[in-house]
Design an enzyme around this catalytic site. Structure first.
Site, PDB file in Angstrom:
ATOM      1  CG  HIS A  42      42.080  38.479  37.810  1.00  0.00           C
ATOM      2  ND1 HIS A  42      42.985  39.158  37.013  1.00  0.00           N
ATOM      3  CD2 HIS A  42      42.300  38.919  39.079  1.00  0.00           C
ATOM      4  CE1 HIS A  42      43.722  39.948  37.770  1.00  0.00           C
ATOM      5  NE2 HIS A  42      43.317  39.837  39.032  1.00  0.00           N
ATOM      6  CG  HIS A 124      37.783  45.555  41.431  1.00  0.00           C
ATOM      7  ND1 HIS A 124      38.308  45.224  42.662  1.00  0.00           N
ATOM      8  CD2 HIS A 124      38.851  45.885  40.650  1.00  0.00           C
ATOM      9  CE1 HIS A 124      39.626  45.356  42.631  1.00  0.00           C
ATOM     10  NE2 HIS A 124      39.982  45.752  41.419  1.00  0.00           N
TER      11      HIS A 124
END
Length: 210
Positions: A42, A124
């Site tokens: 995620h 990220h």
């Protein structure tokens, strides 16, 4: 008083998650470490930490109505958080539209008494944990946080401890860039388990109607 550890995130489609898992496998020979489970990949938008259970219920009920403008982010870069021994994938620069999503989300959360962290947003996706070494390419420096790592999940950027030295290096080159098109976010509960965490999606926003 019971609490729930929550965060908001972009959640990849199964094909995109599989491609990200391929990035992890491509980096592992150079870095070692443990590959994150594909179903847990995620991109965190806002880490809330431990939240009172009543507030957690309120956020879950309100999340479907907090709609995200559709957008995209291109993942074209490996990065390393050295002290946490994490390798991640992300964009070389944060897209303005994604930054706006992050900022607007925290503006909305302020209405619930939740404050944005002081450090800049670093989008990220954590790919590897417990890496043993870094590769011979470019990377990114760790960033400071006012909260202790114990208060935050180890794969979240706010969990990074202060560093004041040169950027750490990551494997290169990464595979072909991945374009992540998004139109919604999810609210996720993080439950600590032996050897890692389990993520449970408790709510998601609805797409913007055409």
């Amino acid at each position: 008083m019971s609490t729930v550890r929550l965060f908001f995130a972009l959640w990849p489609s199964p094909p995109l998650a599989a491609s990200l898992a391929g990035w992890a496998e491509a980096a592992r020979p150079a870095c070692g470490g443990r590959v994150m489970r594909t179903e847990t990949l995620h991109l965190t938008l806002a880490f809330l930490g431990p939240v009172d259970a009543q507030l957690a219920d309120e956020l879950a009920a309100a999340t479907p109505e907090h709609r995200l403008p559709p957008g995209e982010v291109t993942l074209d870069h490996y990065g390393v958080f050295k002290r946490q021994r994490i390798l991640w994938a992300g964009p070389r620069a944060t897209p303005a539209a994604l930054q706006a999503v992050h900022d607007e989300l925290w503006h909305w959360l302020a209405g619930y008494g939740l404050a944005a962290p002081p450090q800049p947003f670093r989008p990220h996706v954590t790919l590897l944990r417990n890496i043993e070494r870094a590769g011979p390419a470019d990377g990114t420096p760790e960033r400071p946080s006012e909260q202790s790592p114990a208060q935050q999940p180890p794969d979240h950027p706010s969990a990074q401890t202060p560093a004041h030295h040169s950027p750490e290096q990551a494997p290169a080159p990464p595979p072909e860039p991945l374009v992540w098109r998004y139109d919604r976010m999810v609210l996720v509960a993080s439950e600590s388990l032996t050897g890692g965490s389990r993520y449970r999606i408790v709510a998601q926003s609805r797409p913007v109607e055409p």
